[in-house]
Design a protein around this motif. Structure first.
Motif, PDB file in Angstrom:
ATOM      1  N   VAL A 108      33.892  49.760  50.155  1.00  0.00           N
ATOM      2  CA  VAL A 108      34.209  51.114  49.668  1.00  0.00           C
ATOM      3  C   VAL A 108      35.627  51.150  49.100  1.00  0.00           C
ATOM      4  O   VAL A 108      35.879  51.766  48.051  1.00  0.00           O
ATOM      5  CB  VAL A 108      34.050  52.142  50.806  1.00  0.00           C
ATOM      6  CG1 VAL A 108      34.642  53.488  50.412  1.00  0.00           C
ATOM      7  CG2 VAL A 108      32.572  52.302  51.168  1.00  0.00           C
ATOM      8  N   ILE A 109      36.565  50.489  49.772  1.00  0.00           N
ATOM      9  CA  ILE A 109      37.951  50.447  49.285  1.00  0.00           C
ATOM     10  C   ILE A 109      38.014  49.757  47.928  1.00  0.00           C
ATOM     11  O   ILE A 109      38.680  50.231  46.998  1.00  0.00           O
ATOM     12  CB  ILE A 109      38.850  49.733  50.311  1.00  0.00           C
ATOM     13  CG1 ILE A 109      39.085  50.645  51.521  1.00  0.00           C
ATOM     14  CG2 ILE A 109      40.188  49.332  49.687  1.00  0.00           C
ATOM     15  CD1 ILE A 109      39.826  49.990  52.661  1.00  0.00           C
ATOM     16  N   SER A 128      35.681  49.556  45.737  1.00  0.00           N
ATOM     17  CA  SER A 128      35.083  50.465  44.753  1.00  0.00           C
ATOM     18  C   SER A 128      36.052  51.583  44.381  1.00  0.00           C
ATOM     19  O   SER A 128      36.187  51.945  43.203  1.00  0.00           O
ATOM     20  CB  SER A 128      33.787  51.048  45.328  1.00  0.00           C
ATOM     21  OG  SER A 128      33.214  51.977  44.444  1.00  0.00           O
ATOM     22  N   SER A 129      36.761  52.114  45.377  1.00  0.00           N
ATOM     23  CA  SER A 129      37.731  53.185  45.115  1.00  0.00           C
ATOM     24  C   SER A 129      38.870  52.699  44.227  1.00  0.00           C
ATOM     25  O   SER A 129      39.350  53.431  43.355  1.00  0.00           O
ATOM     26  CB  SER A 129      38.287  53.708  46.443  1.00  0.00           C
ATOM     27  OG  SER A 129      37.265  54.250  47.242  1.00  0.00           O
ATOM     28  N   LYS A 157      43.790  60.710  44.851  1.00  0.00           N
ATOM     29  CA  LYS A 157      42.876  59.618  45.182  1.00  0.00           C
ATOM     30  C   LYS A 157      43.645  58.412  45.722  1.00  0.00           C
ATOM     31  O   LYS A 157      43.184  57.723  46.647  1.00  0.00           O
ATOM     32  CB  LYS A 157      42.070  59.220  43.948  1.00  0.00           C
ATOM     33  CG  LYS A 157      41.023  60.251  43.538  1.00  0.00           C
ATOM     34  CD  LYS A 157      40.252  59.785  42.304  1.00  0.00           C
ATOM     35  CE  LYS A 157      39.185  60.793  41.916  1.00  0.00           C
ATOM     36  NZ  LYS A 157      38.440  60.378  40.707  1.00  0.00           N
ATOM     37  N   SER A 207      43.520  44.844  47.032  1.00  0.00           N
ATOM     38  CA  SER A 207      43.484  46.290  46.813  1.00  0.00           C
ATOM     39  C   SER A 207      44.896  46.868  46.808  1.00  0.00           C
ATOM     40  O   SER A 207      45.238  47.704  45.963  1.00  0.00           O
ATOM     41  CB  SER A 207      42.636  46.967  47.900  1.00  0.00           C
ATOM     42  OG  SER A 207      41.297  46.515  47.848  1.00  0.00           O
ATOM     43  N   ILE A 261      37.642  52.726  40.715  1.00  0.00           N
ATOM     44  CA  ILE A 261      37.534  54.106  40.202  1.00  0.00           C
ATOM     45  C   ILE A 261      38.906  54.632  39.809  1.00  0.00           C
ATOM     46  O   ILE A 261      39.080  55.252  38.750  1.00  0.00           O
ATOM     47  CB  ILE A 261      36.866  55.007  41.264  1.00  0.00           C
ATOM     48  CG1 ILE A 261      35.385  54.640  41.417  1.00  0.00           C
ATOM     49  CG2 ILE A 261      37.019  56.484  40.877  1.00  0.00           C
ATOM     50  CD1 ILE A 261      34.701  55.343  42.560  1.00  0.00           C
ATOM     51  N   ILE A 262      39.904  54.370  40.665  1.00  0.00           N
ATOM     52  CA  ILE A 262      41.267  54.831  40.352  1.00  0.00           C
ATOM     53  C   ILE A 262      41.802  54.102  39.119  1.00  0.00           C
ATOM     54  O   ILE A 262      42.475  54.704  38.269  1.00  0.00           O
ATOM     55  CB  ILE A 262      42.194  54.603  41.565  1.00  0.00           C
ATOM     56  CG1 ILE A 262      41.782  55.532  42.712  1.00  0.00           C
ATOM     57  CG2 ILE A 262      43.650  54.837  41.193  1.00  0.00           C
ATOM     58  CD1 ILE A 262      42.533  55.289  44.002  1.00  0.00           C
ATOM     59  N   THR A 313      44.582  61.816  40.294  1.00  0.00           N
ATOM     60  CA  THR A 313      44.748  60.372  40.493  1.00  0.00           C
ATOM     61  C   THR A 313      45.664  60.083  41.672  1.00  0.00           C
ATOM     62  O   THR A 313      45.381  59.212  42.508  1.00  0.00           O
ATOM     63  CB  THR A 313      45.309  59.734  39.215  1.00  0.00           C
ATOM     64  OG1 THR A 313      44.397  59.958  38.130  1.00  0.00           O
ATOM     65  CG2 THR A 313      45.515  58.242  39.404  1.00  0.00           C
ATOM     66  N   GLU A 328      43.076  55.232  53.782  1.00  0.00           N
ATOM     67  CA  GLU A 328      41.907  54.465  54.210  1.00  0.00           C
ATOM     68  C   GLU A 328      42.285  53.006  54.477  1.00  0.00           C
ATOM     69  O   GLU A 328      41.831  52.400  55.453  1.00  0.00           O
ATOM     70  CB  GLU A 328      40.817  54.546  53.141  1.00  0.00           C
ATOM     71  CG  GLU A 328      39.580  53.706  53.418  1.00  0.00           C
ATOM     72  CD  GLU A 328      38.856  54.080  54.701  1.00  0.00           C
ATOM     73  OE1 GLU A 328      38.098  53.229  55.224  1.00  0.00           O
ATOM     74  OE2 GLU A 328      39.056  55.213  55.210  1.00  0.00           O
ATOM     75  N   ASP A 368      44.574  59.142  49.313  1.00  0.00           N
ATOM     76  CA  ASP A 368      43.418  58.967  50.196  1.00  0.00           C
ATOM     77  C   ASP A 368      43.096  57.480  50.386  1.00  0.00           C
ATOM     78  O   ASP A 368      42.755  57.044  51.488  1.00  0.00           O
ATOM     79  CB  ASP A 368      42.202  59.699  49.620  1.00  0.00           C
ATOM     80  CG  ASP A 368      42.375  61.214  49.645  1.00  0.00           C
ATOM     81  OD1 ASP A 368      43.226  61.702  50.420  1.00  0.00           O
ATOM     82  OD2 ASP A 368      41.668  61.905  48.878  1.00  0.00           O
ATOM     83  N   LEU A 369      43.207  56.721  49.282  1.00  0.00           N
ATOM     84  CA  LEU A 369      42.918  55.295  49.362  1.00  0.00           C
ATOM     85  C   LEU A 369      43.913  54.578  50.273  1.00  0.00           C
ATOM     86  O   LEU A 369      43.525  53.745  51.105  1.00  0.00           O
ATOM     87  CB  LEU A 369      42.956  54.679  47.968  1.00  0.00           C
ATOM     88  CG  LEU A 369      42.794  53.155  47.884  1.00  0.00           C
ATOM     89  CD1 LEU A 369      41.455  52.718  48.461  1.00  0.00           C
ATOM     90  CD2 LEU A 369      42.947  52.668  46.453  1.00  0.00           C
TER      91      LEU A 369
END
Length: 738
Positions: A146-147, A149-150, A212, A265, A153-154, A209, A219, A215-216
């Protein structure tokens, strides 16, 4: 069936364990192609003899050369040549290490084969393989995905911001370039409104942005603080358990994958923040969120990167002498030992050499120890990309030694209350990691090691390693033995079984462990939660004996390894059974039924007891004086069972051993382990060593063993007719009951 064929018939989960230790130690292709030859060499002996190890090293290369010449498939021949070159480079300077590695691989195979046939697992082993662990790992895998993928997206969002801003910048500069006289017409006013809308959208997207990203980062921080750190701590704990003979250690590659993806990441987020900085330099405005929030986000990313990389520096293989691979963390002064470090973060940016420095006892200056030591050998090496593995950064120290520090006027420092084998030491490793302007001082340390100066201290040192790693997961608790905690019998019994499965290829069953528990704790209805104290285990002598429980057990391990290994692995040695239980088991059996058990009065002795009946039908139990290493060196134990004779007064000698308990014909059990008989084509009369006992009184229930007598079986009866009973008795030891 050869051992390698038995391995190939294992279930997938056991094959994965085999795959793991071959990948790390020795090419499995060699094991496959040279299976028979490898199994016919004495690698245990070679691991303790440099000359023998050198001969086997060159023989191995010759075998590979011959295999290459016979191989018809081009690709297979190419791979064999490459493997031969790797082996030659890796072990040319240290063939002793190669012999130890192969010996260990063969022993681990036997252990896994034995484990696969034993359905019961102890609480420590079960806790490492339960569904909760697998579920935790699956959740971690999902969170990492999920990280990732995030992050993508960012990244797409930042690209969209860049495109939108380029359009806004173009329109704004175009408007500014128009003639001032045209700025009040409708077209210009509409363009101003459009630009204001674009700026509002731009502001919204920048805030979105940054939100996000926030939040990332939260996480990633949550991932590092809980599941990722838990997996790292769990791996380190499992490494401790593996060090003391527990299940094989796996999972480091998977752990590295999680660390690497998390680090990637963080570095991508950092690049995205840099990109936002570039956008601000082109377009900014009142209330722009980037200058307000970016510094804080950068600091958080920097801190997370720092902690992630710092925790990724681990000891992949704990310090160990190549001559004693099953007993790591015990180091003898003046003897080479090895250890291996790995960085779990694998990034293209860090595929360069890191200098790793080794230090001994860096943080134990304040402890009152009797001896201090310093490291000889190559104590500083470069960490580099592993060429033949998954490309991780690692470094292996192969030529380290410890030397005792000499003191002026004969002083050896502060005298402490502990035995030498209870003093714990630490080996520290340091390196400096630099990337993208970030400098991180890496440091890790080995599990505590015990330093000995004489091989006779090895059993005591290994007992300390067992006790420490069983009962604590704090790698810096070097004062552990100033007040060692007790172990429960359920904990200790599992570890004792591991000593046998890891050292001699077959663990202990419940009945065998029950006898050991009774020896340590006496008769207890519920023994599992009874506590065993350190002194009772290793320091205090068994009542009525001049040795401790652990030294008695360790001497049996050595006896099995050197003289009884095939019989033990096949399960024909009951071993740990009390005299009382022995009589209960044999009482109802056919005369001539016997079992093998370890002596309780001798260090490293084995005896056999058989059941017989007197003329009046009374059951008799007969035991021989224990065979120790001094006697087993002269004659293999299987041959002793085959050739053992009893003389009753002047009667013809006969072998009373017929059936191995519970009822296996003796030759069926031991036949494949008998030494081949001398050739009958020889011009000489063949002779054999025969172990003999004599009944001087038929009612005696115990026997003594005569020294091994060299004579042919055909001549033995004739000799007994020529010698008087007194002469025979003179050559015999006194009656003995074990």
């Amino acid at each position: 069936m050869t051992q390698w064929k038995q391995v190939q018939h294992l279930e997938i989960k056991f094959l994965e364990q085999v795959d793991h230790f071959y990948d790390d130690n020795f090419p499995m292709e060699i094991r496959q192609f040279l299976a028979d030859w490898i199994e016919n060499q004495d690698w245990d002996a070679a691991s303790n003899s440099e000359s023998m190890a050198t001969v086997l090293f060159h023989n191995l290369l010759s075998q590979l050369e011959e295999q290459c010449s016979q191989e018809k498939m081009f690709l297979q021949r190419h791979n064999l040549k490459r493997i031969k070159q790797q082996i030659e480079v890796k072990y040319r300077a240290n063939p002793l290490h190669m012999a130890g590695v192969i010996s260990n691989c063969l022993r681990e195979e036997r252990r896994i084969i034995a484990t696969s046939s034993m359905l019961e697992q102890g609480p420590l082993e079960t806790s490492m393989q339960n569904s909760v662990v697998f579920e935790r790992q699956r959740n971690l895998e999902n969170r990492v995905a999920v990280i990732r993928s995030s992050v993508l997206i960012i990244e797409q969002g930042v690209k969209y911001l860049e495109d939108m801003q380029d359009e806004f910048d173009f329109r704004f500069k175009t408007l500014q370039s128009r003639d001032p006289a045209e700025r009040n017409n409708d077209h210009v006013r509409q363009e101003v409104v459009r630009l204001q809308d674009m700026l509002n959208t731009l502001d919204y997207k920048r805030k979105e942005t940054l939100g996000k990203m926030t939040d990332l980062i939260k996480e990633i921080e949550s991932l590092m603080n809980t599941p990722l750190n838990e997996e790292l701590m769990d791996w380190k704990r499992r490494q401790q358990i593996t060090c003391i003979g527990g299940p094989l250690l796996t999972g480091l590659d998977q752990l590295q994958n999680w660390f690497t993806l998390t680090a990637q990441s963080l570095f991508q987020v950092r690049r995205q923040l840099d990109k936002l900085e570039e956008l601000v330099m082109k377009v900014t405005y009142d209330g722009d969120p980037i200058p307000l929030e970016k510094p804080q986000l950068e600091e958080r990313v920097k801190l997370l990167t720092y902690h992630l990389i710092k925790s990724s520096f681990v000891v992949e293989r704990q310090p160990c002498m190549p001559t004693h691979l099953q007993r790591p963390l015990v180091i003898k002064t003046g003897v080479l030992f090895t250890t291996k470090l790995r960085l779990l973060v694998k990034l293209p940016e860090v595929n360069y050499q890191l200098k790793v420095k080794t230090t001994f006892d860096k943080y134990v200056k304040e402890l009152k120890v009797k001896d201090t030591f310093f490291i000889l050998g190559t104590a500083t090496k470069l960490m580099d990309v592993e060429e033949f593995s998954n490309g991780c950064l690692s470094v292996e120290f192969r030529h380290l030694q410890l030397k005792e520090r000499k003191y002026v006027n004969g002083s050896k420092g502060n005298e402490g209350p502990l035995f030498v084998t209870e003093e714990l030491h630490s080996i520290s490793f340091e390196a400096q990691f630099c990337i993208q302007g970030l400098t991180i001082d890496l440091e890790t340390s080995s599990l505590p090691v015990v330093v000995i100066s004489n091989v006779s201290q090895l059993p005591g040192g290994w007992a300390s390693v067992i006790w420490y790693n069983l009962l604590t997961d704090d790698p810096k608790n070097l004062s552990f033995f100033t007040s060692p905690p007790p172990a429960t019998w359920s904990q200790l019994s599992e570890v004792l079984s591991w000593q046998f499965s890891s050292f001699v290829g077959r663990g202990l069953n419940n009945e065998q462990l029950g006898m050991l528990g009774e020896k340590l704790l006496g008769q207890h209805i519920s023994r599992n939660e009874c506590q065993v104290h350190w002194s009772k285990f290793c320091k205090e002598n068994i009542p009525g004996k001049p040795f401790s429980f652990w030294h008695w057990l360790d001497s049996i391990l050595e006896l099995i390894k050197k003289y009884l290994l095939p019989l033990w692995v096949d399960g024909y040695i009951m071993g740990f059974v009390s005299k009382e239980t022995e009589r209960v088991l044999l009482k109802e059996k056919e005369p001539g039924t016997f079992l093998l058990r370890f002596s309780e009065s001798h260090l490293g002795g084995i005896t056999f007891t058989w059941v017989d009946q007197s003329e009046n039908g009374e059951v008799k139990f007969n035991s021989v004086e224990p065979y120790t290493k001094s006697r087993l060196t002269a004659l293999p134990f299987a041959d002793i069972i085959r050739d053992y004779k009893v003389i009753v007064d002047r009667n013809v000698p006969e072998n009373p051993l017929k059936l191995l308990y519970p009822g296996i014909p003796k030759d069926d059990a031991f036949g494949k382990h008998y030494n081949s008989q001398p050739s009958t084509e020889s011009q000489y009369i063949p002779s054999v060593f025969i172990p003999v006992s004599q009944f001087t009184n038929p009612s005696t229930a115990s026997f003594s063993s005569l020294d091994l007598l060299p004579m042919s079986p055909g001549m033995f009866d004739e000799l007994t007719q020529k010698l008087s009973p007194v002469e025979i008795e003179t050559a015999m030891s006194s009656p003995y009951s074990e």
